[in-house]
Write a protein that holds these residues in place. Structure first.
Motif, PDB file in Angstrom:
ATOM      1  N   LYS A  55       3.891   5.761  -8.182  1.00  0.00           N
ATOM      2  CA  LYS A  55       2.712   6.310  -7.501  1.00  0.00           C
ATOM      3  C   LYS A  55       1.406   5.780  -8.078  1.00  0.00           C
ATOM      4  CE  LYS A  55       4.618  10.418  -5.343  1.00  0.00           C
ATOM      5  NZ  LYS A  55       4.799  11.861  -5.359  1.00  0.00           N
ATOM      6  N   ASP A  67       0.839  -1.199   0.000  1.00  0.00           N
ATOM      7  CA  ASP A  67       0.000   0.000   0.000  1.00  0.00           C
ATOM      8  C   ASP A  67       0.877   1.254   0.000  1.00  0.00           C
ATOM      9  OD1 ASP A  67      -2.656  -1.241   0.234  1.00  0.00           O
ATOM     10  OD2 ASP A  67      -1.891  -1.961   2.168  1.00  0.00           O
ATOM     11  N   VAL A  68       2.029   1.147   0.664  1.00  0.00           N
ATOM     12  CA  VAL A  68       2.928   2.300   0.767  1.00  0.00           C
ATOM     13  C   VAL A  68       4.375   1.845   0.578  1.00  0.00           C
ATOM     14  CG1 VAL A  68       3.631   4.279   2.198  1.00  0.00           C
ATOM     15  CG2 VAL A  68       1.384   3.242   2.564  1.00  0.00           C
ATOM     16  N   CYS A 108       1.200   2.380  -5.685  1.00  0.00           N
ATOM     17  CA  CYS A 108       0.993   2.573  -4.240  1.00  0.00           C
ATOM     18  C   CYS A 108       1.414   3.987  -3.866  1.00  0.00           C
ATOM     19  CB  CYS A 108       1.816   1.547  -3.446  1.00  0.00           C
ATOM     20  SG  CYS A 108       3.592   1.707  -3.683  1.00  0.00           S
ATOM     21  N   GLU A 109       1.167   4.314  -2.599  1.00  0.00           N
ATOM     22  CA  GLU A 109       1.620   5.609  -2.087  1.00  0.00           C
ATOM     23  C   GLU A 109       3.153   5.539  -1.959  1.00  0.00           C
ATOM     24  OE1 GLU A 109       0.864   7.914   2.075  1.00  0.00           O
ATOM     25  OE2 GLU A 109      -0.627   6.398   1.510  1.00  0.00           O
TER      26      GLU A 109
END
Ligand code: C2G
Length: 133
Positions: free
Chosen positions: A105, A89-90, A108-109
């Motif tokens: 990006k 997710d990040v 994911c973040e």
């Protein structure tokens, strides 16, 4: 819900700057995955092998309370595949990499955290080398 954080590094001669970034990365979610670069990848990037072997570096990272999963990072060019495979997710990296991973990006973040000042593996090696017998 699970929030999966991923980060990458060599983590050679493990030091406080390494633990600081891993702990801060872990706090951004609830599952931390770490890609540890292989000896071969380091050799291809820097023409030298890390001081600690990849097996030892992976063992050290796996033993940390804040780390849930470790895998070997074989190539810098597989980052997108790693992010997808691990359902990140990040992506977290130190700000020496600022901007370098913005191209992910869409997957994911991407977060860059400030590096811990005044400590690096290279500096530790230099200090140890320059110590009198
Ligand atoms: N780091 C830090 N503060 C320091 C030293 C390192 O926050 N004083 C962070 C780096 O920014 C990086 C992580 O610790 O996010 C691991 O650092 P290295 O072992 O130097 O990793 P590197 O060789 O940059 O490998 O795919 C990317 C590579 O695998 C990254």
């Amino acid at each position: 819900m699970q929030k999966r954080i991923i980060t990458f590094g060599t983590f050679d001669v493990f030091h406080v700057g390494h633990i600081n970034i891993l702990e801060r990365a872990a706090k951004l979610g609830n599952y931390l995955i770490v890609g540890v670069s292989t000896d071969a990848l380091n050799y291809s990037k820097k023409q030298r092998y890390p001081v600690y072997s990849e097996a030892d570096r992976m063992k050290i990272i796996s033993s940390l309370k804040c780390v849930d999963q470790v895998f070997a990072e074989h190539s810098l060019d597989l980052k997108r595949e790693y992010l997808i495979e691990h359902k990140a997710d990040v992506l977290v990296m130190g700000d020496d990499w600022a901007g370098k991973f913005d191209c992910f990006k869409d997957v994911c973040e991407v977060v860059y955290l400030p590096r811990t000042p005044s400590i690096s593996t290279t500096e530790i090696i230099e200090v140890v080398k320059s110590r009198p017998e």
